[in-house]
Every structure is written in structure tokens, then in C-alpha cells.
Scaffold this active site. Sequence first.
Site, PDB file in Angstrom:
ATOM      1  N   ARG A  46       0.854  -1.208   0.000  1.00 51.19           N
ATOM      2  CA  ARG A  46       0.000   0.000   0.000  1.00 51.19           C
ATOM      3  C   ARG A  46       0.882   1.247   0.000  1.00 51.19           C
ATOM      4  NH1 ARG A  46      -1.717   1.904   4.589  1.00 51.19           N
ATOM      5  NH2 ARG A  46      -2.407  -0.104   5.422  1.00 51.19           N
ATOM      6  N   TYR A  98     -15.828  16.626 -15.680  1.00 51.06           N
ATOM      7  CA  TYR A  98     -16.276  15.235 -15.679  1.00 51.06           C
ATOM      8  C   TYR A  98     -17.453  15.045 -14.717  1.00 51.06           C
ATOM      9  CZ  TYR A  98     -15.947  10.159 -15.170  1.00 51.06           C
ATOM     10  OH  TYR A  98     -16.211   8.819 -15.136  1.00 51.06           O
ATOM     11  N   ASP A 170      -7.530  18.232 -14.240  1.00 48.55           N
ATOM     12  CA  ASP A 170      -7.812  16.900 -14.778  1.00 48.55           C
ATOM     13  C   ASP A 170      -7.425  16.963 -16.251  1.00 48.55           C
ATOM     14  OD1 ASP A 170      -8.957  14.700 -16.009  1.00 48.55           O
ATOM     15  OD2 ASP A 170     -10.793  14.753 -14.797  1.00 48.55           O
ATOM     16  N   LYS A 195      -8.132   5.852 -19.418  1.00 48.01           N
ATOM     17  CA  LYS A 195      -8.387   6.374 -20.756  1.00 48.01           C
ATOM     18  C   LYS A 195      -7.127   6.245 -21.627  1.00 48.01           C
ATOM     19  CE  LYS A 195     -12.194   7.110 -18.636  1.00 48.01           C
ATOM     20  NZ  LYS A 195     -12.524   8.368 -17.979  1.00 48.01           N
TER      21      LYS A 195
HETATM   22  C1  LIG Z   1     -13.033   8.789 -16.799  1.00 46.20           C
HETATM   23  C2  LIG Z   1     -12.683  10.134 -16.305  1.00 46.20           C
HETATM   24  C3  LIG Z   1     -12.487  10.366 -14.937  1.00 46.20           C
HETATM   25  C4  LIG Z   1     -12.673   9.292 -13.887  1.00 46.20           C
HETATM   26  O1  LIG Z   1     -11.770   8.262 -14.031  1.00 46.20           O
HETATM   27  P1  LIG Z   1     -12.102   6.725 -13.596  1.00 46.20           P
HETATM   28  O2  LIG Z   1     -10.865   6.026 -13.973  1.00 46.20           O
HETATM   29  O3  LIG Z   1     -13.311   6.315 -14.359  1.00 46.20           O
HETATM   30  O4  LIG Z   1     -12.372   6.763 -12.129  1.00 46.20           O
HETATM   31  C5  LIG Z   1     -12.139  11.640 -14.552  1.00 46.20           C
HETATM   32  N1  LIG Z   1     -12.004  12.636 -15.461  1.00 46.20           N
HETATM   33  C6  LIG Z   1     -12.179  12.448 -16.770  1.00 46.20           C
HETATM   34  C7  LIG Z   1     -12.002  13.583 -17.706  1.00 46.20           C
HETATM   35  C8  LIG Z   1     -12.531  11.195 -17.237  1.00 46.20           C
HETATM   36  O5  LIG Z   1     -12.736  11.022 -18.551  1.00 46.20           O
END
Ligand SMILES: *Cc1c(COP(=O)(O)O)cnc(C)c1O
Length: 379
Positions: A46, A98, A170, A195
Site C-alpha cells: 500500500r 467530468y 484533470d 483512458k
Molecule cells: C473517466 C474520467 C475520470 C474518472 O476516471 P475513472 O478512472 O473512471 O475513475 C475523470 N475525469 C475524466 C475527464 C474522465 O474522462
Amino acid sequence: MQFRTRAIHVGNEPCPQTGAVVPPIYLASTFVQHEAGVWREFDYSRSGNPTRSCFEETIAHLEGGYGAMAFGTGMAATSCVMAMLKSGDHVLAGSDIYGGTYRLLHKISNRAGIETTLADSTNLKAFAAAIKRNTKLVWIESPGNPQMSITDIAACAKIAHDAGALLGIDSTFATPVLTRPIELGADIVMHSATKYIGGHSDVMGGVLVANTEQLYKDLYFVANATGGIMSPFESYLCSRGLKTLELRVREQSKTAMLLAEWLESHPRVTKVRYPGLKSNPGHELASRQMDGGFGAMMSFDIDGDFNETKRVVGATKLFRLAVSLGAVESLIEQPASMSHASYDAADRAKHGITDGMIRLSVGLEAFEDLRDDLAQAIG
Ligand SMILES: *Cc1c(COP(=O)(O)O)cnc(C)c1O
């Protein structure tokens, strides 16, 4: 060294014992110590794991940050940032964010007495005016989701820092290939590694990159205390994904540009949102802020109602009807009923998420095949 060279070599030293070109996957949960109370580099997975460290080292380098932390999902990474805040703090977030981040801020962080304001981060005056005395974090996305709005990262860093707040971004849609926010003044870069970093729709992950040692330590404290870390196998898949990230993102961006131009000339398409188009209000800023491409996400509106839009997203054959994005296979979805269903209906309307909106994640298939698929579906 160039980006793609670093993506392959940094954090990917051959195994010293066996010479294996690819670092092995260390599944161990715990590590033998030489002496009680004297810790070796790793003690418990962890707190730190060699496979996770490899991925963290590469992504920190590619983003130009001090250090990185990998999580089980993107939301676990974002939650780690929010867990640094305390009751009475205020978050100023862009309005084009998001859906899951919207939900975290409005339905979880609020329970701990953390207040959120959403404001249009492309309108810098209005955005700065939404800063409060107790603002501790400014949170943006560029390109935003699903409007594909482009936010001036350097200007937002100044707005945040003038208020004594941190700027977190993000950067999932841009990837470090196209935008490196730390170079522009951001303090924290977050990615859903699910992604583009994973890139093949077969891994869930998240990552934070911190710009300074102190911020890295503060975030690491929360990450270790709350435990939402990335597993060794996912870490391996993300390291592997990074090696082809630049090639995938550049190629997908090229195809996305061609599709956006084609959609813009389609008689049934009323609006295309893609920062690469000259018609896009963020185009000029994106040309300066993004490095040689505009990404592979776009959204467009058709001249139909909710049900007609639903029909179109269900009628493609190559574009798979699915949320998520960033992988080699192209995806299509209707934000109003899928990715942004967690927004309240009123907030959806306020943020321009129409019933006729369709979002595309452009994959690595040939442009002609994707165009023909959309053409037959739209009709
Ligand atoms: C998918 C996504 C998230 C969240 O990520 P997860 O891996 O699904 O928890 C956050 N921000 C954006 C822009 C995303 O496309």
C-alpha cells in the site's frame, strides 16, 4: 531526450537480476527487512510497490513534475486531492468538468463541509470573480467534458495562486503528449489512466502528479492513509500504455481532425465542438497551449430530439456504444443519458448538455471507415 524516448526508457530499467528487458510485475504485498525498524525502499505494497513505482516515475517525468502517485481509478486520484481539504474550505471548479467529479464535489465533499462553486473557466473574469476568501483549490479540465472548452491554464494558475489556492487540473483528455500543465503553472495534474494512458479499454487507473516535494508528500500521506492505490498488474499495463501514448494520441488526433471537418459539413449536424476547428472559440488558445494536436475527443449536435439522438448512437457499427474514452477502438455515446446523467437536469441544461448532443472518442481505425460508419448511422 524526446517525449517518446523518455516514455520508453524512464522508469523501465531492465531487471538487474535476470536482465529481463521489461521490469517484472512484483505481486508481493510485503517485503522482508534486514533489521527491525530500519526500512528498505519497500516495506508494504500500500505504501509502495516496485511495479507501481516504475509507472509513477515515468508519468512524473513526462509531466515534468516532482513525483507521481498511482490509484485504482481516476476518481480515487481526484478523491485524494479533495481529502486534503477540510470543513470550511471552498473549491472553485470549471463548469465543463467530468460528471463523476461533479458528483464527488456536490454529493460527497459537501458532506464534510467543503463548499463548491462551478464557474465558466473559459471566461477568466467571471472565473476569478468566483474566488472566495476560503478558496483552497481551483479545479479545471482542458479540453473540458463534454463541451471541449479550452481553458487558459497559465491564467488559472495565476488566479489560484493570487488567492493562495492550488491549481489542480484533470488532464485526461489532453494527455502529457498534448499539454503539460505543470510547465504552465499548475500544482497538481490528474489523469484517469483508464483512458489514454491505458489506451486499450482493459485497465482502470488514476494518477496524480505533484509539482513540488512538499505537495507530493502531502498527497502521498493521504494516498497511503486512505489506500486507493493502483495494483501491480494495472501498474504494468499503464507502463506499457505509456510507451505508445505519443504515437496513439498523435494518430488519433489526426483522424479526429478529419472527422470534425467532415461532421461540420454534414447537413444534419448543427454544431461540432472540437478545438482543432477554426470555428471553435477555444481554437487560438488551444493552438498555443496544446502541442501539435487537438486530441481525439469531440462532441456534436444533430437536428433531432432525445430519441432520435438515442437512435443514432445505437446505429453505428464500428463506434461502440459505450462511455469511457481514449482507447484504440472508437466509442460513441449520448452525454444526456450516459456520461453526464449524474448531473441534475437543470445543471445539464445550464451547461449546454443538450438532448441532441453526441460525444465521440476517436480510436485508431482508418478515417474512411469511421466516416462511413457515422454517415450510415446519422442517415
Ligand atoms: C473517466 C474520467 C475520470 C474518472 O476516471 P475513472 O478512472 O473512471 O475513475 C475523470 N475525469 C475524466 C475527464 C474522465 O474522462
